[in-house]
Write a protein that holds these residues in place. Structure first.
Motif, mmCIF file in Angstrom:
data_model
loop_
_atom_site.group_PDB
_atom_site.id
_atom_site.type_symbol
_atom_site.label_atom_id
_atom_site.label_comp_id
_atom_site.label_asym_id
_atom_site.label_seq_id
_atom_site.Cartn_x
_atom_site.Cartn_y
_atom_site.Cartn_z
ATOM 1 N N GLN A 189 0.864 -1.187 0.000
ATOM 2 C CA GLN A 189 0.000 0.000 0.000
ATOM 3 C C GLN A 189 0.897 1.233 0.000
ATOM 4 O O GLN A 189 1.556 1.542 0.987
ATOM 5 N N PRO A 231 0.035 8.345 -0.463
ATOM 6 C CA PRO A 231 -0.652 9.220 -1.421
ATOM 7 C C PRO A 231 0.285 10.129 -2.205
ATOM 8 O O PRO A 231 -0.132 10.699 -3.210
ATOM 9 N N GLU A 281 -1.652 -1.286 -4.047
ATOM 10 C CA GLU A 281 -2.653 -0.228 -3.888
ATOM 11 C C GLU A 281 -1.968 1.114 -4.086
ATOM 12 O O GLU A 281 -1.095 1.501 -3.307
ATOM 13 N N ARG A 283 -2.253 5.250 -4.435
ATOM 14 C CA ARG A 283 -3.147 6.227 -3.805
ATOM 15 C C ARG A 283 -2.867 7.665 -4.246
ATOM 16 O O ARG A 283 -3.134 8.593 -3.489
ATOM 17 N N HIS A 284 -2.344 7.819 -5.453
ATOM 18 C CA HIS A 284 -2.212 9.159 -6.027
ATOM 19 C C HIS A 284 -2.943 9.173 -7.351
ATOM 20 O O HIS A 284 -2.803 8.258 -8.169
ATOM 21 N N VAL A 291 -10.073 0.227 -4.932
ATOM 22 C CA VAL A 291 -10.542 0.775 -3.656
ATOM 23 C C VAL A 291 -11.825 1.564 -3.873
ATOM 24 O O VAL A 291 -11.888 2.439 -4.753
ATOM 25 N N MET A 312 -13.864 4.342 -2.203
ATOM 26 C CA MET A 312 -13.546 5.348 -1.188
ATOM 27 C C MET A 312 -14.214 6.665 -1.538
ATOM 28 O O MET A 312 -14.737 6.829 -2.648
ATOM 29 N N SER A 368 -6.486 12.715 -1.919
ATOM 30 C CA SER A 368 -6.002 11.335 -1.883
ATOM 31 C C SER A 368 -6.938 10.358 -2.588
ATOM 32 O O SER A 368 -6.723 9.148 -2.537
ATOM 33 N N SER A 369 -7.968 10.868 -3.256
ATOM 34 C CA SER A 369 -8.961 9.989 -3.876
ATOM 35 C C SER A 369 -8.428 9.348 -5.150
ATOM 36 O O SER A 369 -7.752 9.998 -5.953
ATOM 37 N N VAL A 370 -8.746 8.076 -5.317
ATOM 38 C CA VAL A 370 -8.517 7.386 -6.586
ATOM 39 C C VAL A 370 -9.820 6.689 -6.953
ATOM 40 O O VAL A 370 -10.593 6.285 -6.079
ATOM 41 N N HIS A 411 -13.542 1.132 1.630
ATOM 42 C CA HIS A 411 -13.294 2.091 2.702
ATOM 43 C C HIS A 411 -14.573 2.769 3.191
ATOM 44 O O HIS A 411 -14.582 3.351 4.271
#
Length: 297
Positions: free
Chosen positions: A138, A141, A168, A170-171, A197, A199, A205-207, A223
């Motif tokens: 993981q 971000p 995973e 996260r950017h 993910v 979320m 930080s959203s993907v 999430h």
């Protein structure tokens, strides 16, 4: 035939233990894990992100669970580029007089390699008992898309082989427009599982959730959609209950995702007072997999 396993990203967090999900008489770590394993075929180990577990601890996980149970293990934070409290390192590998938090660059190569050796040794009992699903890398971000980042991902994955590896990212740069196709192609080329993910969207930080398989194992983590994603504490950020219609729609997506892979891992990470367990149980029911079973591909 594709195997679908459903579980949660914790079995022992404090809010879960206080929630009443475990019967009062189930009051030991081994007892809780055994109770959990009677209801789910999969769990994510999150504690390994914070510290490398002792092999005897991992032996205990094996003893508490039945054949066919699966652990997905999150990699130690230092490996994936997160600042790591020096106190979480083994005492003999802590840099003398260093900062309170360390990164890879703060350790000699020998110490970093030894950390990987101890991480792999810790997971050996899971491997020997056929309980290890995948190692989850993981990334933070701030890891942006680029050649250097791809080389780093490939190097870390090589340290985990021959185990399955999930990634995973996260950017948003990894999934912006046509970059998404390039990212998925990179993961597929290296036989790495794309960890999708679900979320909150619209945050730095959203993907986006992209339910596509890039390896024999597919994976998705839920999430939730808390309105306190930015600025809230951990409990507030993950306080979310999935609605019936939301789960039904996702169950259809998951069946399609399972068709793309040999195995699908579905993990609920809305870990707040047992909500993840309740939502995972409902999703397992929708998928017809209260335990590990096959579904037509």
């Amino acid at each position: 035939m594709s195997v679908i396993k459903v579980g949660t990203s914790s079995w022992a967090d404090r809010t879960l233990v206080r929630s009443g999900w475990y019967p009062r008489e189930v009051n030991t770590p081994a007892g809780r894990l055994g109770h959990y394993a009677e209801r789910f075929a999969l769990v994510e180990v999150d504690t390994s992100y914070y510290a490398i577990p002792a092999p005897e601890t991992v032996h205990g996980w094996v003893d508490a669970t039945p054949d066919g149970f699966t652990f997905d293990v999150k990699a130690f934070s230092l490996f994936t580029g997160h600042p790591t409290p020096v106190g979480t390192l083994p005492a003999d590998l802590r840099p003398a007089g260093g900062p309170a938090q360390v990164r890879r660059r703060d350790l000699p190569t020998e110490a970093y390699d030894e950390l990987w050796h101890r991480f792999r040794t810790a997971l050996t009992p899971l491997v020997a008992a056929d309980r290890l699903g995948a190692v989850l890398l993981q990334f933070p971000p701030w890891l942006t898309r680029g050649d250097a980042a791809r080389r780093r991902i490939a190097e870390l994955a090589s340290r985990c082989r021959p185990w399955r590896v999930a990634v995973e990212l996260r950017h948003g740069s990894w999934f912006d427009g046509t970059a998404a196709l390039e990212t998925l192609a990179f993961l597929r080329e290296h036989d790495l599982t794309h960890c999708a993910v679900d979320m909150p969207q619209g945050h730095p930080s959203s993907v986006p959730p992209i339910p596509l398989a890039t390896a024999g194992l597919a994976m998705i983590r839920f999430h939730g959609h808390s309105t306190a994603w930015d600025g809230g504490d951990k409990e507030e950020r993950f306080r979310y209950a999935y609605g019936d219609e939301e789960l039904r729609r996702w169950s259809e997506v998951l069946v399609d995702l399972a068709d793309q892979a040999d195995e699908l891992h579905v993990l609920f990470n809305n870990c707040c007072a047992g909500q993840a367990q309740r939502d995972a149980e409902r999703m397992a029911g929708l998928l017809g997999v209260p335990a590990a079973r096959s579904v037509p591909s």
